[in-house]
Design a protein around this motif. Structure first.
Motif, PDB file in Angstrom:
ATOM      1  N   ARG A 139      81.830 -30.230 -32.336  1.00 31.19           N
ATOM      2  CA  ARG A 139      80.215 -30.056 -32.069  1.00 31.19           C
ATOM      3  C   ARG A 139      80.106 -28.809 -31.466  1.00 31.19           C
ATOM      4  O   ARG A 139      81.238 -28.085 -31.148  1.00 31.19           O
ATOM      5  CB  ARG A 139      79.999 -31.144 -30.848  1.00 31.19           C
ATOM      6  N   SER A 178      78.642 -35.809 -27.043  1.00 30.23           N
ATOM      7  CA  SER A 178      78.350 -36.098 -28.398  1.00 30.23           C
ATOM      8  C   SER A 178      78.883 -37.594 -28.694  1.00 30.23           C
ATOM      9  O   SER A 178      80.016 -37.944 -28.138  1.00 30.23           O
ATOM     10  CB  SER A 178      78.753 -35.193 -29.233  1.00 30.23           C
ATOM     11  N   LEU A 216      79.474 -38.233 -31.691  1.00 32.12           N
ATOM     12  CA  LEU A 216      80.271 -37.779 -33.162  1.00 32.12           C
ATOM     13  C   LEU A 216      81.752 -38.667 -32.778  1.00 32.12           C
ATOM     14  O   LEU A 216      82.505 -38.606 -32.035  1.00 32.12           O
ATOM     15  CB  LEU A 216      80.436 -36.430 -33.212  1.00 32.12           C
TER      16      LEU A 216
END
Length: 145
Positions: free
Chosen positions: A103, A95, A97
């Motif tokens: 996540r 990810s 992020l």
């Protein structure tokens, strides 16, 4: 506070899978994100012995978890003490992020199953090797469409 994260994680996973259905049951527990090595015990109650359901395992992980898969030992204990054990590999996705965000990674465990007994089922999930960055582990039980 942790319970709120679990509810948010389960809701997020359910929404990402195409929307929550009325017959969804989620159970999750926190694990040691610094070094998860001990088995996690989840339990849920079943009262429906006829409906087909899909079982999905999920983990909430942070930036410390960098692998693309997570080998697990999974054991399911039925209310009448029958035991089913197997090794399961949960595939994860990287990810982008921000580092402070967690996540959720989910994978189908069993599809179109009927839980034949009423009562409390126990699910024991343990990593095959110690893992860093896994914050929680859980199961989503969804009525098969």
């Amino acid at each position: 506070m942790r319970r709120g994260w679990m509810l948010l994680a389960a809701t997020t996973v359910c929404a990402a899978a195409g929307g929550c259905m009325a017959h969804t049951q989620s159970v999750a527990v926190d694990v040691d994100a610094r070094d998860w090595s001990r088995p996690a015990l989840l339990s849920f109650t079943n009262s429906d012995t006829t409906t087909l359901r899909d079982l999905h395992l999920f983990v909430r992980c942070n930036e410390r978890f960098e692998a693309d898969s997570l080998p697990l030992h999974v054991m399911l204990l039925s209310p009448d003490s029958l035991r089913f054990e197997e090794r399961f590999v949960l595939r994860t996705e990287r990810s982008e992020l921000p580092a402070a965000r967690s996540r959720v990674c989910e994978a189908p465990f069993r599809n179109r199953v009927v839980l034949p007994d009423t009562g409390r089922y126990r699910l024991v999930i343990a990593p095959a090797t110690p893992q860093r960055g896994i914050e929680a582990v859980g199961i989503n039980i969804v009525r098969t469409e």
